[in-house]
Design a protein around this motif. Structure first.
Motif, PDB file in Angstrom:
ATOM      1  N   GLY A 145      12.418   4.981  86.187  1.00 17.85           N
ATOM      2  CA  GLY A 145      12.646   6.395  86.469  1.00 17.85           C
ATOM      3  C   GLY A 145      14.119   6.710  86.638  1.00 17.85           C
ATOM      4  O   GLY A 145      14.513   7.434  87.549  1.00 17.85           O
ATOM      5  N   CYS A 146      14.949   6.134  85.755  1.00 23.35           N
ATOM      6  CA  CYS A 146      16.391   6.399  85.833  1.00 23.35           C
ATOM      7  C   CYS A 146      16.710   7.669  85.049  1.00 23.35           C
ATOM      8  O   CYS A 146      16.286   7.802  83.900  1.00 23.35           O
ATOM      9  CB  CYS A 146      17.169   5.222  85.253  1.00 23.35           C
ATOM     10  SG  CYS A 146      18.933   5.546  85.119  1.00 23.35           S
ATOM     11  N   PRO A 147      17.443   8.614  85.644  1.00 26.98           N
ATOM     12  CA  PRO A 147      17.712   9.858  84.919  1.00 26.98           C
ATOM     13  C   PRO A 147      18.588   9.692  83.677  1.00 26.98           C
ATOM     14  O   PRO A 147      18.688  10.625  82.875  1.00 26.98           O
ATOM     15  CB  PRO A 147      18.405  10.742  85.970  1.00 26.98           C
ATOM     16  CG  PRO A 147      18.870   9.827  87.035  1.00 26.98           C
ATOM     17  CD  PRO A 147      17.987   8.629  87.005  1.00 26.98           C
ATOM     18  N   ALA A 148      19.197   8.519  83.500  1.00 26.82           N
ATOM     19  CA  ALA A 148      20.003   8.316  82.292  1.00 26.82           C
ATOM     20  C   ALA A 148      19.164   7.833  81.114  1.00 26.82           C
ATOM     21  O   ALA A 148      19.628   7.807  79.986  1.00 26.82           O
ATOM     22  CB  ALA A 148      21.130   7.327  82.572  1.00 26.82           C
TER      23      ALA A 148
ATOM     24  N   VAL B 114      20.842  22.435  87.441  1.00 27.54           N
ATOM     25  CA  VAL B 114      20.358  21.155  87.938  1.00 27.54           C
ATOM     26  C   VAL B 114      21.457  20.578  88.823  1.00 27.54           C
ATOM     27  O   VAL B 114      22.635  20.715  88.509  1.00 27.54           O
ATOM     28  CB  VAL B 114      20.057  20.213  86.743  1.00 27.54           C
ATOM     29  CG1 VAL B 114      19.656  18.826  87.229  1.00 27.54           C
ATOM     30  CG2 VAL B 114      18.962  20.811  85.867  1.00 27.54           C
ATOM     31  N   GLY B 115      21.039  19.970  89.937  1.00 31.14           N
ATOM     32  CA  GLY B 115      22.010  19.406  90.872  1.00 31.14           C
ATOM     33  C   GLY B 115      23.048  18.555  90.159  1.00 31.14           C
ATOM     34  O   GLY B 115      22.680  17.706  89.357  1.00 31.14           O
ATOM     35  N   GLY B 116      24.321  18.809  90.420  1.00 27.41           N
ATOM     36  CA  GLY B 116      25.382  18.050  89.775  1.00 27.41           C
ATOM     37  C   GLY B 116      26.049  18.779  88.618  1.00 27.41           C
ATOM     38  O   GLY B 116      27.051  18.325  88.089  1.00 27.41           O
ATOM     39  N   GLN B 117      25.516  19.965  88.243  1.00 24.73           N
ATOM     40  CA  GLN B 117      26.097  20.685  87.097  1.00 24.73           C
ATOM     41  C   GLN B 117      27.274  21.588  87.473  1.00 24.73           C
ATOM     42  O   GLN B 117      27.885  22.194  86.595  1.00 24.73           O
ATOM     43  CB  GLN B 117      25.024  21.545  86.419  1.00 24.73           C
ATOM     44  CG  GLN B 117      24.103  20.774  85.490  1.00 24.73           C
ATOM     45  CD  GLN B 117      23.270  21.719  84.651  1.00 24.73           C
ATOM     46  OE1 GLN B 117      22.586  22.592  85.174  1.00 24.73           O
ATOM     47  NE2 GLN B 117      23.355  21.573  83.342  1.00 24.73           N
ATOM     48  N   GLY B 118      27.552  21.723  88.749  1.00 21.06           N
ATOM     49  CA  GLY B 118      28.724  22.508  89.135  1.00 21.06           C
ATOM     50  C   GLY B 118      28.440  23.975  89.394  1.00 21.06           C
ATOM     51  O   GLY B 118      29.321  24.827  89.224  1.00 21.06           O
TER      52      GLY B 118
ATOM     53  N   LEU C  41      17.696  19.689  80.036  1.00 17.28           N
ATOM     54  CA  LEU C  41      17.744  18.447  80.808  1.00 17.28           C
ATOM     55  C   LEU C  41      16.320  18.143  81.262  1.00 17.28           C
ATOM     56  O   LEU C  41      15.672  18.986  81.876  1.00 17.28           O
ATOM     57  CB  LEU C  41      18.681  18.598  82.010  1.00 17.28           C
ATOM     58  CG  LEU C  41      20.159  18.821  81.661  1.00 17.28           C
ATOM     59  CD1 LEU C  41      20.966  19.143  82.912  1.00 17.28           C
ATOM     60  CD2 LEU C  41      20.744  17.591  80.977  1.00 17.28           C
ATOM     61  N   LEU C  42      15.862  16.947  80.918  1.00 18.86           N
ATOM     62  CA  LEU C  42      14.469  16.620  81.198  1.00 18.86           C
ATOM     63  C   LEU C  42      14.286  16.227  82.658  1.00 18.86           C
ATOM     64  O   LEU C  42      14.961  15.318  83.136  1.00 18.86           O
ATOM     65  CB  LEU C  42      13.998  15.486  80.284  1.00 18.86           C
ATOM     66  CG  LEU C  42      14.174  15.703  78.780  1.00 18.86           C
ATOM     67  CD1 LEU C  42      13.530  14.550  78.004  1.00 18.86           C
ATOM     68  CD2 LEU C  42      13.576  17.037  78.322  1.00 18.86           C
TER      69      LEU C  42
ATOM     70  N   THR D  17       8.990  10.576  82.539  1.00 24.63           N
ATOM     71  CA  THR D  17       7.986   9.523  82.716  1.00 24.63           C
ATOM     72  C   THR D  17       6.655   9.893  82.068  1.00 24.63           C
ATOM     73  O   THR D  17       5.702   9.132  82.138  1.00 24.63           O
ATOM     74  CB  THR D  17       7.759   9.229  84.209  1.00 24.63           C
ATOM     75  OG1 THR D  17       7.403  10.451  84.870  1.00 24.63           O
ATOM     76  CG2 THR D  17       8.998   8.658  84.853  1.00 24.63           C
ATOM     77  N   GLY D  18       6.591  11.078  81.472  1.00 26.48           N
ATOM     78  CA  GLY D  18       5.423  11.417  80.670  1.00 26.48           C
ATOM     79  C   GLY D  18       4.270  12.078  81.415  1.00 26.48           C
ATOM     80  O   GLY D  18       3.199  12.262  80.855  1.00 26.48           O
ATOM     81  N   THR D  19       4.492  12.454  82.692  1.00 28.77           N
ATOM     82  CA  THR D  19       3.391  13.099  83.415  1.00 28.77           C
ATOM     83  C   THR D  19       3.407  14.622  83.250  1.00 28.77           C
ATOM     84  O   THR D  19       2.482  15.299  83.681  1.00 28.77           O
ATOM     85  CB  THR D  19       3.414  12.757  84.919  1.00 28.77           C
ATOM     86  OG1 THR D  19       4.685  13.152  85.441  1.00 28.77           O
ATOM     87  CG2 THR D  19       3.210  11.279  85.162  1.00 28.77           C
ATOM     88  N   ALA D  20       4.468  15.156  82.660  1.00 29.78           N
ATOM     89  CA  ALA D  20       4.525  16.603  82.404  1.00 29.78           C
ATOM     90  C   ALA D  20       5.230  16.829  81.079  1.00 29.78           C
ATOM     91  O   ALA D  20       5.897  15.940  80.551  1.00 29.78           O
ATOM     92  CB  ALA D  20       5.259  17.312  83.532  1.00 29.78           C
ATOM     93  N   GLN D  21       5.047  18.029  80.529  1.00 23.19           N
ATOM     94  CA  GLN D  21       5.651  18.369  79.230  1.00 23.19           C
ATOM     95  C   GLN D  21       6.780  19.360  79.459  1.00 23.19           C
ATOM     96  O   GLN D  21       6.620  20.309  80.226  1.00 23.19           O
ATOM     97  CB  GLN D  21       4.599  19.060  78.355  1.00 23.19           C
ATOM     98  CG  GLN D  21       3.539  18.124  77.803  1.00 23.19           C
ATOM     99  CD  GLN D  21       4.027  17.377  76.582  1.00 23.19           C
ATOM    100  OE1 GLN D  21       4.663  17.960  75.720  1.00 23.19           O
ATOM    101  NE2 GLN D  21       3.750  16.081  76.516  1.00 23.19           N
ATOM    102  N   TYR D  22       7.889  19.154  78.774  1.00 24.71           N
ATOM    103  CA  TYR D  22       8.944  20.163  78.792  1.00 24.71           C
ATOM    104  C   TYR D  22       8.492  21.301  77.863  1.00 24.71           C
ATOM    105  O   TYR D  22       8.166  21.050  76.698  1.00 24.71           O
ATOM    106  CB  TYR D  22      10.247  19.550  78.286  1.00 24.71           C
ATOM    107  CG  TYR D  22      11.478  20.371  78.587  1.00 24.71           C
ATOM    108  CD1 TYR D  22      12.240  20.110  79.722  1.00 24.71           C
ATOM    109  CD2 TYR D  22      11.888  21.409  77.739  1.00 24.71           C
ATOM    110  CE1 TYR D  22      13.387  20.849  80.005  1.00 24.71           C
ATOM    111  CE2 TYR D  22      13.020  22.155  78.027  1.00 24.71           C
ATOM    112  CZ  TYR D  22      13.766  21.871  79.155  1.00 24.71           C
ATOM    113  OH  TYR D  22      14.885  22.607  79.441  1.00 24.71           O
TER     114      TYR D  22
END
Lengths: 599, 190
Positions: free
Chosen positions: A558-561, B12-16, B101-102, B108-113
């Motif tokens: 589950g790494c976001p990269a 998303v957290g980290g985007q500024g 951004l996924l 992990t495949g439990t939801a669809q974008y």
């Protein structure tokens, strides 16, 4: 001078101007920036420390106050539970230098495990509470809190909420500073709490409460605006929501009373705004503190006034308020229809929960412990910090999380009832020093077979990288001897302690297996710096010739990269910080370090 | 307190988003307005959905933007734009970076974008600007400047002169990134 400041910065600058001599605290959202701002703007004569925990902070401040220093202690609401023992006794013993406990509440909650209302701590401890409704008010009120504390020689609670702490506003800032020269400690039997002294202290508290309630009735920040037979009694950020709601409703004939000091309750002030009133609506987040006080006032004075609020079911008892919350309650009581906004219908959208960062060493620790326990019954107790995020899939490695330090002790209770199961307790380095020591002694002394895993990333990551006793830095900018976690664990009675780098998978796996085999309480220190602190790195990349597309890396880590799009696994080169965990676990050996020209 | 301007910045957290809101606050203050911002720190910033709310007017009471009241929704990411859409008022403006951004449940495949975000946004806001801010940020010199590129786009919708934006950028960003950010702003403003 106009300055654009966050509420927490405003409180800090206000305290500096009020002549604070010592500031201590423990980090916790939404309070952390207060102490940091004092440290960053220290004129040079203020002692600032991140204490090991809130109780330590409270007691350090008590000593300084006994010696005449003006002191401020900062924490989040759950921190006051940790420091409550000290504060409740201190209320009886009393103080000398102005003593302000800034405790930030978190309605929602947005970043907390409870929605406890610290105004109730004020009621319980019989201490006055200031409840600012904006950053500008917080800036001005903090000085009043110091003065009140000194006038009555008791600690004072200053209670902003998240929407004050983390709201930014432009406010008038001046650099005019009151200086306070501590007189020094003078020996006196009053500093020693004995039952007789406690009784006298209790009498004193009861007596000054009445005087403070009278003072508060004349306090400028308790204010009334507007007119009407209906009154709103509002506090904190809910007051701002009410002002806005009244605008939206076209300024109906309603009186708005702001209560900036909920306890001891300013009864005379209440009687003044209750004049010519048929009903009063209480608008306050969290507990019905003002509502209950007003019910008492109405009962005591036989006033024919209806009191609306949470107890009447007109307002919610949990969660944050908003302009919408207060306008809906108002409209309902007034019997008017609010215009409905057409909202676009959205499908169910995937959540975007916070996750452990790319290259976070906790991911490796969780993954390796999980693999080491494969095929065995194991329970993973967690604790408070970034690593609580280890509960999310695919790691799913946090089975319990209660409060600071509880992972170690909850694991002991679980082990006593389920001794055939493996019990791990994960705790961060800062949390270990804050609240893990007692639980560790308890595990060792009571011979409980648990495995304590200290996730040591050498910082207090979640709240913004504050130093702690294991980091060797202080808020005064000095280098201190680091307190060794391994020596501490040995000293507390743990006889098997191993230090591992979780990003070195094979060695760490062997250490985990040794800890599992150890017959009594053991500890593993997973030591690797916080990924946010890593500035120089080489990302990993997928060798597409070798990658089978099995997605084991994604499904396990589950790494976001790491992402998979159209069946192809890729590593985001902007995100990856090259921790190389995935290179070690890839079944195909398909993940490689990017070789730079210099290498 | 009528006529409050509500600018909602999501991502998303980290985007500024926080830095972007600080620059905008400086500009609005220089324009003579009272400004309030509400932001979320801590846990939510670790790659989670983030929302920074900025309000300016002659006088602002609440720091929080209510649903259906945002004049402008500035989104750093497609899914977050859709999530925040209920905050946009009828006739409000929407500026979205077309970056996707996924989130972890998708990875992990439990939801669809969702595949139809652009259509959905355009069906509610027909003149929404869905822009390639990332390429412009790269052109300016770093993907990190995507927030300032988006501010450049936002600036065309607000009544502040270009100079006050440039001054605010100089004041708010790290000294060594001033040039890149000024370039990013210019590219965004077009």
């Amino acid at each position: 001078m106009k300055r654009f400041l966050m509420g927490n910065q405003a409180i800090a600058l206000g305290a500096i101007n009020a002549g604070v001599n010592l500031v201590s605290g423990y980090p916790g959202t939404p309070s952390s920036e207060i102490l940091e701002t004092v440290a960053a703007n220290n004129p040079g004569d203020i002692y600032v420390e991140w204490s090991a925990n809130e109780k330590a902070a409270m007691e350090v401040a008590a000593g300084a106050s006994y010696a005449g220093a003006r002191v401020m202690v900062t924490m989040k609401q759950v921190g006051l539970s940790v420091a409550a023992d000290a504060l409740l006794s201190l209320a009886y013993v009393g103080i000398k230098g102005g003593f302000v406990v800034v405790v930030a509440d978190d309605p929602g909650p947005i970043s907390s495990q409870t929605e406890q209302d610290s105004r109730c701590f004020g009621v319980f401890a019989k201490l006055p509470v200031f409840d600012p409704s904006s950053p500008a008010e917080a800036y001005l009120m903090i000085e009043d809190a110091f003065l009140l504390s000194e006038k009555y020689q008791i600690p004072v609670i200053f209670r902003p909420t998240t929407r004050i702490c983390h709201a930014c506003a432009d406010l008038d800032h001046n650099d005019i500073r009151t200086t306070n020269k501590p007189s020094g400690f003078i020996k006196d039997s009053k500093w020693v709490i004995f039952p007789k002294r406690a009784y006298e202290g209790h009498l004193h508290l009861a007596s000054v409460s009445k005087q403070i309630a009278a003072d508060f009735s004349c306090y400028g920040y308790n204010s009334i605006q507007g007119n009407g037979r209906l009154t709103i009694a509002a506090s904190g950020i809910a007051y701002q929501y009410c002002r806005e709601a009244l605008d939206l409703l076209g300024q109906p004939q309603i009186k708005l009373a702001k209560i900036a000091t909920p306890t001891p309750f300013p009864e005379q002030f209440a009687l003044s705004f209750l004049q010519n009133t048929d009903a009063v609506i209480c608008m306050e987040e969290l507990d019905p503190v003002i509502e209950k006080e007003l019910l008492q006032v109405v009962g005591k004075h036989n006033l024919p006034i209806k009191v609306y609020g949470k107890l009447t079911g007109n307002l919610p008892e949990a969660g944050e308020y908003s302009v919408e919350t207060v306008s809906a309650a108002l409209a309902d009581i007034l019997g008017i229809e609010l215009p409905k906004n057409e909202m676009p219908q959205l499908p169910d959208l995937p959540n975007r929960p916070p996750v452990l960062c790319a290259a976070c060493p906790h991911r490796a620790s969780f993954y390796l412990v999980k693999k080491a326990c494969a095929g065995q019954d194991a329970v993973f107790s967690g604790d408070i910090g970034c690593y609580t995020l280890g509960n999310a899939a695919p790691l799913s490695m946090v089975d319990t999380c209660l409060c600071m330090g509880a992972g170690i002790t909850v694991a002991q209770g679980l082990q006593k009832i389920n001794p055939e199961t493996l019990h791990f307790a994960f705790i961060g380095d800062s949390t270990f020093f804050a609240s893990g020591l007692t639980g560790t002694v308890n595990a060792a002394y009571n011979q409980t077979k648990i495995i304590i895993v200290v996730l040591d990333n050498n910082t207090t990551a979640m709240t913004g990288h504050q130093p702690h006793p294991g980091t060797g830095q202080t808020m005064m900018g000095e280098i201190s001897d680091k307190i060794s976690i391994e020596k501490t664990l040995y000293a507390l009675g743990i006889n098997s302690v191993e230090v591992c780098n979780p990003l070195d998978c094979d060695r760490t796996m062997a250490a985990i297996k040794r800890a599992i085999a150890f017959p009594s309480a053991s500890a593993l220190i997973m030591r690797s710096p916080c990924a946010v602190k890593i500035k120089q790195f080489t990302p990993a990349k997928i060798n597409t010739d070798k990658c089978s597309g099995c997605a084991y890396c994604i499904e396990e880590l589950g790494c976001p990269a790491l992402t998979k799009q159209n069946g192809i696994i890729t590593i985001d080169q902007e995100h990856c910080k090259g921790c190389m965990l995935c290179t070690q676990i890839c079944p195909c050996g398909a993940i490689e370090k990017v070789i730079t020209k210099e290498e | 307190m009528t006529g409050v301007n509500n600018i909602l910045i999501v991502g998303v957290g980290g985007q500024g988003t926080i830095l972007a809101s600080r620059i905008l606050a400086e500009v609005a203050i220089a324009g003579g307005y009272q400004v309030k911002i509400s932001e979320i720190h801590g846990m939510s910033q670790r790659g989670g959905s983030v929302m920074t709310q900025l309000r300016f007017a002659d006088e602002v009471f609440s720091p929080v933007i209510e649903p259906s009241t945002a004049d402008i929704l500035l989104s750093f990411e497609m899914l977050e734009a859709l999530r925040a859409l209920p905050y946009l008022k009828e006739g409000g403006e929407l500026i979205v970076s077309k970056q996707e951004l996924l989130p972890m449940p998708v990875i992990t495949g439990t939801a669809q974008y969702p595949a139809d975000i652009a259509e959905r946004l355009l069906s509610v806001v027909p003149d929404a600007q869905i822009v390639d801010a990332l390429s412009l940020a790269k052109k300016a010199g770093t993907v990190k400047a995507v927030n300032v590129v988006l501010l450049g786009m936002l600036s065309r919708h607000l009544p502040f002169d270009e100079n006050s934006w440039l001054q605010a950028i100089r004041k708010c960003v790290k000294p060594k990134t001033v040039e890149i950010n000024l370039k990013a702003f210019a590219l965004g403003r077009g």
